[in-house]
Write a protein that holds these residues in place. Structure first.
Motif, PDB file in Angstrom:
ATOM      1  N   PHE A 198     -20.081 -41.353  18.137  1.00 21.45           N
ATOM      2  CA  PHE A 198     -18.962 -40.730  17.414  1.00 21.45           C
ATOM      3  C   PHE A 198     -19.008 -41.233  15.959  1.00 21.45           C
ATOM      4  O   PHE A 198     -18.246 -42.106  15.557  1.00 21.45           O
ATOM      5  CB  PHE A 198     -17.625 -41.110  18.047  1.00 21.45           C
ATOM      6  CG  PHE A 198     -17.348 -40.459  19.376  1.00 21.45           C
ATOM      7  CD1 PHE A 198     -16.399 -39.461  19.490  1.00 21.45           C
ATOM      8  CD2 PHE A 198     -18.037 -40.850  20.522  1.00 21.45           C
ATOM      9  CE1 PHE A 198     -16.124 -38.868  20.722  1.00 21.45           C
ATOM     10  CE2 PHE A 198     -17.777 -40.275  21.751  1.00 21.45           C
ATOM     11  CZ  PHE A 198     -16.816 -39.266  21.845  1.00 21.45           C
ATOM     12  N   ASN A 199     -19.898 -40.657  15.180  1.00 24.43           N
ATOM     13  CA  ASN A 199     -20.177 -41.192  13.850  1.00 24.43           C
ATOM     14  C   ASN A 199     -19.323 -40.588  12.744  1.00 24.43           C
ATOM     15  O   ASN A 199     -19.388 -41.037  11.599  1.00 24.43           O
ATOM     16  CB  ASN A 199     -21.661 -40.987  13.514  1.00 24.43           C
ATOM     17  CG  ASN A 199     -22.569 -41.743  14.473  1.00 24.43           C
ATOM     18  OD1 ASN A 199     -22.284 -42.881  14.805  1.00 24.43           O
ATOM     19  ND2 ASN A 199     -23.642 -41.111  14.912  1.00 24.43           N
ATOM     20  N   GLN A 200     -18.538 -39.574  13.062  1.00 28.58           N
ATOM     21  CA  GLN A 200     -17.751 -38.893  12.042  1.00 28.58           C
ATOM     22  C   GLN A 200     -16.256 -39.134  12.270  1.00 28.58           C
ATOM     23  O   GLN A 200     -15.726 -38.806  13.330  1.00 28.58           O
ATOM     24  CB  GLN A 200     -18.049 -37.382  12.053  1.00 28.58           C
ATOM     25  CG  GLN A 200     -17.425 -36.631  10.896  1.00 28.58           C
ATOM     26  CD  GLN A 200     -17.809 -35.158  10.894  1.00 28.58           C
ATOM     27  OE1 GLN A 200     -18.571 -34.709  11.759  1.00 28.58           O
ATOM     28  NE2 GLN A 200     -17.302 -34.415   9.940  1.00 28.58           N
ATOM     29  N   ILE A 201     -15.586 -39.704  11.267  1.00 30.62           N
ATOM     30  CA  ILE A 201     -14.135 -39.875  11.329  1.00 30.62           C
ATOM     31  C   ILE A 201     -13.496 -38.654  10.670  1.00 30.62           C
ATOM     32  O   ILE A 201     -13.572 -38.479   9.454  1.00 30.62           O
ATOM     33  CB  ILE A 201     -13.683 -41.170  10.626  1.00 30.62           C
ATOM     34  CG1 ILE A 201     -14.295 -42.394  11.323  1.00 30.62           C
ATOM     35  CG2 ILE A 201     -12.165 -41.283  10.619  1.00 30.62           C
ATOM     36  CD1 ILE A 201     -13.961 -43.716  10.665  1.00 30.62           C
ATOM     37  N   LEU A 202     -12.880 -37.815  11.488  1.00 29.94           N
ATOM     38  CA  LEU A 202     -12.284 -36.580  10.979  1.00 29.94           C
ATOM     39  C   LEU A 202     -10.926 -36.828  10.341  1.00 29.94           C
ATOM     40  O   LEU A 202     -10.520 -36.088   9.431  1.00 29.94           O
ATOM     41  CB  LEU A 202     -12.140 -35.560  12.121  1.00 29.94           C
ATOM     42  CG  LEU A 202     -13.412 -35.223  12.902  1.00 29.94           C
ATOM     43  CD1 LEU A 202     -13.112 -34.177  13.972  1.00 29.94           C
ATOM     44  CD2 LEU A 202     -14.516 -34.737  11.977  1.00 29.94           C
ATOM     45  N   PHE A 203     -10.220 -37.841  10.829  1.00 28.86           N
ATOM     46  CA  PHE A 203      -8.904 -38.157  10.272  1.00 28.86           C
ATOM     47  C   PHE A 203      -8.549 -39.580  10.664  1.00 28.86           C
ATOM     48  O   PHE A 203      -8.875 -40.039  11.755  1.00 28.86           O
ATOM     49  CB  PHE A 203      -7.836 -37.182  10.809  1.00 28.86           C
ATOM     50  CG  PHE A 203      -6.464 -37.392  10.235  1.00 28.86           C
ATOM     51  CD1 PHE A 203      -6.192 -37.103   8.913  1.00 28.86           C
ATOM     52  CD2 PHE A 203      -5.439 -37.901  11.029  1.00 28.86           C
ATOM     53  CE1 PHE A 203      -4.931 -37.300   8.376  1.00 28.86           C
ATOM     54  CE2 PHE A 203      -4.167 -38.101  10.511  1.00 28.86           C
ATOM     55  CZ  PHE A 203      -3.916 -37.796   9.174  1.00 28.86           C
ATOM     56  N   GLU A 204      -7.882 -40.274   9.741  1.00 22.62           N
ATOM     57  CA  GLU A 204      -7.478 -41.660   9.979  1.00 22.62           C
ATOM     58  C   GLU A 204      -6.027 -41.833   9.521  1.00 22.62           C
ATOM     59  O   GLU A 204      -5.666 -41.424   8.420  1.00 22.62           O
ATOM     60  CB  GLU A 204      -8.397 -42.602   9.212  1.00 22.62           C
ATOM     61  CG  GLU A 204      -8.135 -44.075   9.445  1.00 22.62           C
ATOM     62  CD  GLU A 204      -9.119 -44.948   8.685  1.00 22.62           C
ATOM     63  OE1 GLU A 204      -9.993 -45.552   9.329  1.00 22.62           O
ATOM     64  OE2 GLU A 204      -9.010 -45.011   7.441  1.00 22.62           O
TER      65      GLU A 204
ATOM     66  N   PRO B   7      -3.643 -57.198  17.199  1.00 21.05           N
ATOM     67  CA  PRO B   7      -4.583 -57.655  16.155  1.00 21.05           C
ATOM     68  C   PRO B   7      -5.766 -56.708  16.000  1.00 21.05           C
ATOM     69  O   PRO B   7      -6.392 -56.309  16.976  1.00 21.05           O
ATOM     70  CB  PRO B   7      -5.032 -59.034  16.670  1.00 21.05           C
ATOM     71  CG  PRO B   7      -4.719 -59.032  18.135  1.00 21.05           C
ATOM     72  CD  PRO B   7      -3.524 -58.168  18.304  1.00 21.05           C
ATOM     73  N   GLY B   8      -6.033 -56.341  14.754  1.00 17.66           N
ATOM     74  CA  GLY B   8      -7.175 -55.475  14.453  1.00 17.66           C
ATOM     75  C   GLY B   8      -6.915 -54.001  14.611  1.00 17.66           C
ATOM     76  O   GLY B   8      -7.746 -53.179  14.218  1.00 17.66           O
ATOM     77  N   ASN B   9      -5.764 -53.643  15.170  1.00 18.21           N
ATOM     78  CA  ASN B   9      -5.455 -52.230  15.404  1.00 18.21           C
ATOM     79  C   ASN B   9      -4.563 -51.708  14.278  1.00 18.21           C
ATOM     80  O   ASN B   9      -3.337 -51.768  14.363  1.00 18.21           O
ATOM     81  CB  ASN B   9      -4.753 -52.046  16.750  1.00 18.21           C
ATOM     82  CG  ASN B   9      -5.595 -52.558  17.905  1.00 18.21           C
ATOM     83  OD1 ASN B   9      -6.812 -52.399  17.923  1.00 18.21           O
ATOM     84  ND2 ASN B   9      -4.944 -53.204  18.866  1.00 18.21           N
ATOM     85  N   TYR B  10      -5.205 -51.213  13.234  1.00 20.64           N
ATOM     86  CA  TYR B  10      -4.453 -50.783  12.067  1.00 20.64           C
ATOM     87  C   TYR B  10      -4.321 -49.261  11.966  1.00 20.64           C
ATOM     88  O   TYR B  10      -3.384 -48.767  11.347  1.00 20.64           O
ATOM     89  CB  TYR B  10      -5.121 -51.313  10.789  1.00 20.64           C
ATOM     90  CG  TYR B  10      -5.323 -52.806  10.797  1.00 20.64           C
ATOM     91  CD1 TYR B  10      -4.229 -53.673  10.829  1.00 20.64           C
ATOM     92  CD2 TYR B  10      -6.601 -53.363  10.784  1.00 20.64           C
ATOM     93  CE1 TYR B  10      -4.411 -55.054  10.844  1.00 20.64           C
ATOM     94  CE2 TYR B  10      -6.787 -54.737  10.795  1.00 20.64           C
ATOM     95  CZ  TYR B  10      -5.687 -55.576  10.825  1.00 20.64           C
ATOM     96  OH  TYR B  10      -5.862 -56.927  10.849  1.00 20.64           O
ATOM     97  N   THR B  11      -5.257 -48.546  12.559  1.00 27.18           N
ATOM     98  CA  THR B  11      -5.275 -47.092  12.400  1.00 27.18           C
ATOM     99  C   THR B  11      -5.515 -46.370  13.715  1.00 27.18           C
ATOM    100  O   THR B  11      -6.051 -46.944  14.665  1.00 27.18           O
ATOM    101  CB  THR B  11      -6.382 -46.656  11.410  1.00 27.18           C
ATOM    102  OG1 THR B  11      -7.666 -47.028  11.942  1.00 27.18           O
ATOM    103  CG2 THR B  11      -6.184 -47.293  10.045  1.00 27.18           C
ATOM    104  N   CYS B  12      -5.107 -45.120  13.726  1.00 30.89           N
ATOM    105  CA  CYS B  12      -5.452 -44.196  14.817  1.00 30.89           C
ATOM    106  C   CYS B  12      -6.466 -43.215  14.254  1.00 30.89           C
ATOM    107  O   CYS B  12      -6.181 -42.526  13.262  1.00 30.89           O
ATOM    108  CB  CYS B  12      -4.187 -43.477  15.289  1.00 30.89           C
ATOM    109  SG  CYS B  12      -4.469 -42.320  16.644  1.00 30.89           S
ATOM    110  N   ASN B  13      -7.640 -43.161  14.849  1.00 28.26           N
ATOM    111  CA  ASN B  13      -8.744 -42.369  14.297  1.00 28.26           C
ATOM    112  C   ASN B  13      -9.108 -41.182  15.179  1.00 28.26           C
ATOM    113  O   ASN B  13      -9.245 -41.329  16.396  1.00 28.26           O
ATOM    114  CB  ASN B  13      -9.997 -43.232  14.115  1.00 28.26           C
ATOM    115  CG  ASN B  13      -9.817 -44.299  13.051  1.00 28.26           C
ATOM    116  OD1 ASN B  13      -8.780 -44.358  12.399  1.00 28.26           O
ATOM    117  ND2 ASN B  13     -10.813 -45.139  12.887  1.00 28.26           N
ATOM    118  N   VAL B  14      -9.278 -40.032  14.547  1.00 27.01           N
ATOM    119  CA  VAL B  14      -9.857 -38.871  15.221  1.00 27.01           C
ATOM    120  C   VAL B  14     -11.348 -38.897  14.903  1.00 27.01           C
ATOM    121  O   VAL B  14     -11.738 -38.761  13.748  1.00 27.01           O
ATOM    122  CB  VAL B  14      -9.228 -37.549  14.747  1.00 27.01           C
ATOM    123  CG1 VAL B  14      -9.840 -36.371  15.499  1.00 27.01           C
ATOM    124  CG2 VAL B  14      -7.720 -37.567  14.934  1.00 27.01           C
TER     125      VAL B  14
END
Length: 294
Positions: free
Chosen positions: A223-229, A249-256
């Motif tokens: 999954f090399n492409q981050i479509l949205f963060e 800890p370490g969980n700053y974003t939700c990534n598509v």
């Protein structure tokens, strides 16, 4: 009993045995046809196979017991005390499982204990319109807060346009039983997801990964492409209060995230006769003969 009658009875018994044997063969064939497809067997006695309908409720129970305690979105709500939210979530899970693309991990060495579930959903462009998200009733305040966040994330992404595809396989939810975590099982199941996409001839895989560990695994398997963060600190309620106060800890974003399904690996080349001969076991007598020649 006459000899002729005895012979007739033996023939009848033999015929019954042959018919029973044919029935057993037919039953075995039917079990193979309609039985689960085993995708992978691990060295620790766990097998990863299709999740069939007879295991739907068991899978939902596992998710309700384990996933809601660990997932960032769920544990930052009051869903554990909200029965209406739990039921609404369970109903949606059953709906997703009916796509028949999901898989389960079973520990054969521990009385076929259900160790993990990966919910997968093929999404086609012609059927996509977020109809389900709009029309299915969401009950419970806690679950509604989660779906509000997820709907916001989903509206920010057009996978079909960004990945130039007409169909993709979505990683909807990964749940590993608490006593089977930190053993690489999640990684193995997510890898099998790639195999399923390839088997279904789906060119793109996609998932909404809301913690760093899942994001790391997703990147590792392609999954090399981050479509949205989206950063958790930006999401607040109507009163301006943070919803996700403790993402961990370490969980700053939700990534598509999305990736291209790679072609199957090339099979190992067939060894030549010379290579087979060179790999053949050398006996002690052969070694002595070789020493004498030298």
């Amino acid at each position: 009993m006459s000899r002729r009658l005895r012979i007739e009875e033996e023939k009848l018994k033999q015929l019954k045995d042959e018919l029973q044997e044919e029935e057993d063969k037919l039953k075995l064939q039917l079990e193979r046809i309609f039985g689960p497809l085993v995708w992978r067997r691990l060295q620790n006695g766990i097998k990863i196979q299709d999740l069939q309908e007879k295991h739907f409720q068991e899978a939902v129970d596992l998710i309700l017991e384990n996933y809601m305690q660990e997932d960032i979105l769920f544990r930052n709500t009051t869903i554990k005390n909200d029965l209406a939210s739990q039921k609404s979530f369970a109903d949606r899970l059953i709906f997703k499982l009916k796509d028949r693309a999901s898989i389960m991990a079973i520990d054969e060495a521990n009385e076929d204990c259900l160790a993990g579930v990966l919910v997968l959903n093929p999404v086609t462009k012609c059927d996509f319109g977020r109809v389900y998200s709009r029309t299915m009733l969401v009950e419970g305040k806690a679950y509604k807060s989660i779906t509000d966040f997820m709907n916001y994330i989903n509206r920010k992404v057009d996978v079909f346009d960004q990945c130039q595809c007409d169909i993709y396989l979505r990683y909807y939810l990964l749940c590993i039983r608490s006593d089977y975590r930190n053993k690489g099982l999640g990684y193995q199941m997510m890898q099998v997801g790639i195999d399923i996409a390839r088997h279904l001839k789906i060119p793109i895989v996609m998932g909404v990964f809301n913690n760093y560990n899942l994001q790391k695994i997703a990147k590792k398997i392609g999954f090399n492409q981050i479509l949205f963060e989206y950063k958790y600190v930006k999401w607040s309620d109507k009163n301006g209060e943070l919803v996700f106060c403790d993402p961990g800890p370490g969980n700053y974003t939700c990534n598509v995230m999305a990736g291209i399904v790679p072609p199957p690996p090339e099979p190992d080349p067939v060894p030549s006769a010379e290579e087979k001969a060179s790999k053949a076991k050398v006996t002690r007598s052969d070694k002595k003969k070789q020493k004498l020649k030298n």
